[in-house]
Design an enzyme around this catalytic site. Structure first.
Site, PDB file in Angstrom:
ATOM      1  N   SER A   1      88.630 -39.072 -30.097  1.00 21.35           N
ATOM      2  CA  SER A   1      87.559 -38.998 -29.094  1.00 21.35           C
ATOM      3  C   SER A   1      87.082 -40.412 -28.796  1.00 21.35           C
ATOM      4  O   SER A   1      87.338 -41.337 -29.577  1.00 21.35           O
ATOM      5  CB  SER A   1      86.401 -38.184 -29.696  1.00 21.35           C
TER       6      SER A   1
ATOM      7  N   TYR B   1      80.579 -35.453 -36.557  1.00 17.07           N
ATOM      8  CA  TYR B   1      81.635 -35.543 -35.545  1.00 17.07           C
ATOM      9  C   TYR B   1      82.153 -36.974 -35.443  1.00 17.07           C
ATOM     10  O   TYR B   1      83.370 -37.221 -35.444  1.00 17.07           O
ATOM     11  CB  TYR B   1      81.052 -35.074 -34.208  1.00 17.07           C
TER      12      TYR B   1
HETATM   13  P1  NAD Z   1      87.047 -25.865 -27.284  1.00 18.48           P
HETATM   14  O1  NAD Z   1      85.807 -25.336 -27.895  1.00 18.48           O
HETATM   15  O2  NAD Z   1      87.401 -25.508 -25.868  1.00 18.48           O
HETATM   16  O3  NAD Z   1      88.324 -25.477 -28.176  1.00 18.48           O
HETATM   17  C1  NAD Z   1      88.291 -25.599 -29.580  1.00 18.48           C
HETATM   18  C2  NAD Z   1      89.471 -24.870 -30.157  1.00 18.48           C
HETATM   19  O4  NAD Z   1      89.421 -25.014 -31.597  1.00 18.48           O
HETATM   20  C3  NAD Z   1      89.464 -23.368 -29.874  1.00 18.48           C
HETATM   21  O5  NAD Z   1      90.792 -22.898 -29.679  1.00 18.48           O
HETATM   22  C4  NAD Z   1      88.889 -22.791 -31.175  1.00 18.48           C
HETATM   23  O6  NAD Z   1      89.275 -21.435 -31.398  1.00 18.48           O
HETATM   24  C5  NAD Z   1      89.523 -23.729 -32.191  1.00 18.48           C
HETATM   25  N1  NAD Z   1      88.864 -23.709 -33.497  1.00 18.48           N
HETATM   26  C6  NAD Z   1      87.537 -23.867 -33.761  1.00 18.48           C
HETATM   27  N2  NAD Z   1      87.326 -23.730 -35.082  1.00 18.48           N
HETATM   28  C7  NAD Z   1      88.529 -23.499 -35.660  1.00 18.48           C
HETATM   29  C8  NAD Z   1      88.964 -23.260 -36.997  1.00 18.48           C
HETATM   30  N3  NAD Z   1      88.103 -23.236 -38.031  1.00 18.48           N
HETATM   31  N4  NAD Z   1      90.287 -23.050 -37.223  1.00 18.48           N
HETATM   32  C9  NAD Z   1      91.175 -23.046 -36.192  1.00 18.48           C
HETATM   33  N5  NAD Z   1      90.813 -23.264 -34.917  1.00 18.48           N
HETATM   34  C10 NAD Z   1      89.506 -23.484 -34.659  1.00 18.48           C
HETATM   35  O7  NAD Z   1      86.937 -27.463 -27.476  1.00 18.48           O
HETATM   36  P2  NAD Z   1      87.622 -28.714 -26.722  1.00 18.48           P
HETATM   37  O8  NAD Z   1      86.557 -29.403 -25.983  1.00 18.48           O
HETATM   38  O9  NAD Z   1      88.860 -28.303 -26.029  1.00 18.48           O
HETATM   39  O10 NAD Z   1      87.960 -29.641 -27.967  1.00 18.48           O
HETATM   40  C11 NAD Z   1      89.271 -29.787 -28.489  1.00 18.48           C
HETATM   41  C12 NAD Z   1      89.346 -31.103 -29.249  1.00 18.48           C
HETATM   42  O11 NAD Z   1      89.106 -32.184 -28.350  1.00 18.48           O
HETATM   43  C13 NAD Z   1      88.312 -31.242 -30.369  1.00 18.48           C
HETATM   44  O12 NAD Z   1      88.885 -31.885 -31.484  1.00 18.48           O
HETATM   45  C14 NAD Z   1      87.254 -32.115 -29.737  1.00 18.48           C
HETATM   46  O13 NAD Z   1      86.520 -32.839 -30.697  1.00 18.48           O
HETATM   47  C15 NAD Z   1      88.116 -33.030 -28.901  1.00 18.48           C
HETATM   48  N6  NAD Z   1      87.386 -33.699 -27.814  1.00 18.48           N
HETATM   49  C16 NAD Z   1      86.779 -32.983 -26.835  1.00 18.48           C
HETATM   50  C17 NAD Z   1      86.125 -33.661 -25.826  1.00 18.48           C
HETATM   51  C18 NAD Z   1      85.442 -32.944 -24.699  1.00 18.48           C
HETATM   52  O14 NAD Z   1      84.735 -33.586 -23.915  1.00 18.48           O
HETATM   53  N7  NAD Z   1      85.634 -31.643 -24.540  1.00 18.48           N
HETATM   54  C19 NAD Z   1      86.078 -35.062 -25.840  1.00 18.48           C
HETATM   55  C20 NAD Z   1      86.713 -35.749 -26.848  1.00 18.48           C
HETATM   56  C21 NAD Z   1      87.375 -35.066 -27.845  1.00 18.48           C
END
Ligand code: NAD
Length: 260
Positions: free
Chosen positions: A142, A155
């Site tokens: 991130s 985080y």
């Molecule tokens: P999201 O909430 O859309 O998806 C999260 C996914 O993780 C889902 O499929 C959920 O079922 C799964 N998950 C949650 N807990 C779990 C567990 N205990 N075991 C297995 N699976 C689990 O989130 P997102 O925004 O798509 O985030 C995905 C990744 O990207 C994360 O690591 C997040 O930190 C990173 N990220 C997101 C952003 C953003 O702006 N959305 C920015 C930087 C990094």
């Protein structure tokens, strides 16, 4: 580019960025192991979207907050799809609170899911990649793997930790055909971020659009979100031959967030 014959395990791929990456890799021909903790309808929808590209898809609801869950997921990928050539460590959650009030159980959960699980998954998956002399490990860190924000201690610690772990992975596997890189997104409009927009709207008494703009502009100079598909296309590039000498890096896709 074709990934035909390759198997990709994408954690947390029933939603958001993980699903975007799964679809980009499936479109290039990779068979996909989906994972997440969704309701049955969301799991079915993800499977259908992936198989629409004519590839095989597996699904596991392995809970990656446990080391056993991470190990089982790699085993299931080998059992169901015959290997694991590409590992995308993506599953993640967020909890926002000042350190003095940060719940211990949330700290433990975030570190387990977002730092220990990638370690367990790489430990279980990388030896077989090395044996095949080809592998790709992609860690979704991130902007918070490079810089901090207040009230996101667990985080930010997990994402910085993942950047360090990625460098060690890259060094240990350098020259084997296995690369390891971090992608560092800024804001991407997914359910994880929608929760933060909703909280901001409630806190500042804003409508949904005003809260969205305020959240993005506070950090991201471009003023716009990146999309899950854009993250997927970057992951796809990291799987290409053109990226075979890219390893141990953290690549930003953050609209200028970390240039400041
Ligand atoms: P999201 O909430 O859309 O998806 C999260 C996914 O993780 C889902 O499929 C959920 O079922 C799964 N998950 C949650 N807990 C779990 C567990 N205990 N075991 C297995 N699976 C689990 O989130 P997102 O925004 O798509 O985030 C995905 C990744 O990207 C994360 O690591 C997040 O930190 C990173 N990220 C997101 C952003 C953003 O702006 N959305 C920015 C930087 C990094």
């Amino acid at each position: 580019m074709s990934l035909k014959g390759k198997v990709a395990l994408v954690t947390g791929s029933t939603s958001g960025i993980g699903l975007g990456i799964a679809l980009a890799l499936a479109q290039a021909g990779a068979d996909i192991m989906l994972n997440g903790l969704p309701d049955a309808a969301a799991a079915d929808a993800a499977i259908q979207k992936v198989t629409a590209y004519g590839v095989r898809a597996g699904f596991s609801a392995a809970d990656l907050s446990t080391s056993a869950g991470a190990r089982d997921l790699v085993r299931a990928t080998h059992d169901e799809l015959g290997g694991c050539d590409i590992l995308v460590n993506n599953a993640g959650i967020q909890h926002v609170a000042p350190i003095a009030e940060f719940p211990d159980d949330k700290w433990d959960l975030i570190l387990s899911l977002m730092l220990t699980a990638p370690f367990q998954l790489v430990k279980a998956a990388a030896p077989a990649m090395q044996a095949k002399k080809w592998g790709r490990i992609i860690n979704i860190s991130s902007a918070h793997g490079k810089v901090a924000s207040a009230r996101k201690s667990a985080y930010v610690a997990a994402k910085h930790g993942l950047v360090g772990f990625n460098k060690v992975t890259a060094l240990e596997y350098a020259g084997t055909g296995v690369t390891s890189n971090c992608i560092c997104p800024g804001w991407v409009l997914t359910p994880l971020v929608q929760q933060q927009i909703d909280a901001l709207a409630a806190h500042d008494n804003l409508d949904a659009n005003a809260a969205k703009s305020k959240l993005v502009l506070e950090k991201q100079p471009s003023g716009d979100f990146a999309t899950p598909d854009q993250i997927g296309q970057l992951a796809l590039f990291l799987c290409s031959d053109a990226a075979s000498q890219i390893t141990g890096t953290e690549i930003s896709i953050d609209g200028g967030w970390t240039a400041q």
